[in-house]
Enzyme design. Structure first.
Site, mmCIF file in Angstrom:
data_model
loop_
_atom_site.group_PDB
_atom_site.id
_atom_site.type_symbol
_atom_site.label_atom_id
_atom_site.label_comp_id
_atom_site.label_asym_id
_atom_site.label_seq_id
_atom_site.Cartn_x
_atom_site.Cartn_y
_atom_site.Cartn_z
ATOM 1 N N SER A 51 -0.667 4.162 0.606
ATOM 2 C CA SER A 51 -1.454 5.104 1.403
ATOM 3 C C SER A 51 -0.626 5.810 2.476
ATOM 4 O O SER A 51 -0.787 7.027 2.678
ATOM 5 C CB SER A 51 -2.653 4.403 2.039
ATOM 6 O OG SER A 51 -3.588 4.029 1.057
ATOM 7 N N SER A 78 0.817 -1.213 0.000
ATOM 8 C CA SER A 78 0.000 0.000 0.000
ATOM 9 C C SER A 78 0.856 1.270 0.000
ATOM 10 O O SER A 78 1.813 1.408 0.770
ATOM 11 C CB SER A 78 -0.925 0.015 1.215
ATOM 12 O OG SER A 78 -1.645 1.227 1.272
ATOM 13 N N ASN A 117 -14.340 2.340 1.427
ATOM 14 C CA ASN A 117 -12.877 2.338 1.487
ATOM 15 C C ASN A 117 -12.348 3.370 2.475
ATOM 16 O O ASN A 117 -11.142 3.490 2.655
ATOM 17 C CB ASN A 117 -12.278 2.586 0.102
ATOM 18 C CG ASN A 117 -12.374 4.040 -0.326
ATOM 19 O OD1 ASN A 117 -13.382 4.708 -0.067
ATOM 20 N ND2 ASN A 117 -11.341 4.546 -0.980
ATOM 21 N N LYS A 131 -13.550 -3.872 1.855
ATOM 22 C CA LYS A 131 -14.516 -2.839 1.496
ATOM 23 C C LYS A 131 -15.960 -3.288 1.704
ATOM 24 O O LYS A 131 -16.813 -2.483 2.066
ATOM 25 C CB LYS A 131 -14.290 -2.390 0.055
ATOM 26 C CG LYS A 131 -12.930 -1.742 -0.166
ATOM 27 C CD LYS A 131 -12.714 -1.313 -1.601
ATOM 28 C CE LYS A 131 -11.323 -0.741 -1.799
ATOM 29 N NZ LYS A 131 -11.098 -0.276 -3.191
#
Length: 274
Positions: A19, A17, A88, A67
């Site tokens: 993020s 990820s 999400n 999700k």
């Protein structure tokens, strides 16, 4: 001593990820000393983890396979989450769920110079295709073709389309020809094998390609578009813009409320990706 504000991204797997990179850059640009980490959480462990340390977090970013379970765990949902059945972005306080993937697709396509379309194609009919369909409706599409190996999921997409006043048709992924469209949204997972001949036929009729994949780039579809000299973009734009909307949620509680100095925040996030 003040308890630091903490946020995390959860998924399984999660090591890939980006993020943490994006969010950390955003909070530094905003002058916020917030901590953003990643945690591997399975769908089966989501509820217990949320009721444990997750309840002390300001916000959660969620990737697959969480999700759907996050959607079921939310008490309050935004419109995009309600339509897609996917969350999400989750705020434990108030158990609020959002779908910023839709907005990420819309903003990424518009960034490429496409402000609206009447017809389009989605390649794949999995979970991401629901967000793609809602995004196309927001871009003005009224006819969407779905190229898929399996007809069953397209039936569900057609039901969603009907609620959005969008006509959804199905074309087998191995069809001999495809109707021309100005925009193709590819939602196949990274690493999925696709016959180069099929990719070539999709490219010949597909207009601009916006692919959700960024880690396995170029995809077979991207290679086919490149071979024709046709325009294509990877999923980094979608990733960037959906993360910006998440930051809006975590900072201001509203994905539609711009951040202070948002242009600078977006630039910092884009630089962090590079």
């Amino acid at each position: 001593m003040l308890t630091p504000v903490r946020l995390e991204v959860w998924g399984d797997p999660i090591a890939h990820s980006l993020s943490p990179v994006l969010h950390t850059a955003a909070y530094r640009a905003l002058g916020l000393d917030w901590e953003y980490d990643r945690r591997q959480v399975s769908a089966e462990a989501f509820a217990a983890t949320l009721d444990g340390p997750g309840s002390h977090l300001r916000g959660l970013s969620l990737t697959m396979p969480l999700k759907d379970v996050a959607f079921r765990a939310a008490d309050v949902l935004d419109r995009r989450a309600t339509l897609t059945g996917a969350v999400n972005t989750f705020v434990p306080e108030g158990r609020r769920g959002y779908n910023t993937d839709v907005g990420g697709i819309v903003r990424s396509v518009r960034q490429a110079g496409i402000d609206g379309v009447e017809t389009a194609r989605i390649v794949g009919a999995g979970a991401t295709a629901r967000s793609a369909l809602v995004a196309l409706a927001e871009l003005g599409a009224r006819d969407v073709d779905v190229a898929s190996r399996r007809p069953g999921p397209v039936v569900q997409l057609a039901e969603l389309g009907a609620s959005l006043d969008v006509r959804v048709t199905a074309t087998p992924l191995d069809a001999a020809t495809f109707a021309p469209v100005p925009l193709t949204l590819a939602t196949l997972p990274g690493g999925v094998a696709l016959d180069p001949a099929v990719a070539g036929r999709l490219a010949a009729a597909g207009g601009f390609l916006s692919d959700a994949v960024y880690g396995h780039w170029p995809t077979e579809l991207a290679r086919a578009w490149e071979a024709l000299g046709a325009p294509a973009q990877d999923g980094l734009g979608m990733l960037l813009h959906q993360a910006l909307l998440q930051v809006r949620v975590f900072v201001a509680g509203d994905p539609d409320r711009p951040l202070p100095g948002e242009d600078d925040v977006l630039a910092a996030m884009r630089h962090a990706l590079a």
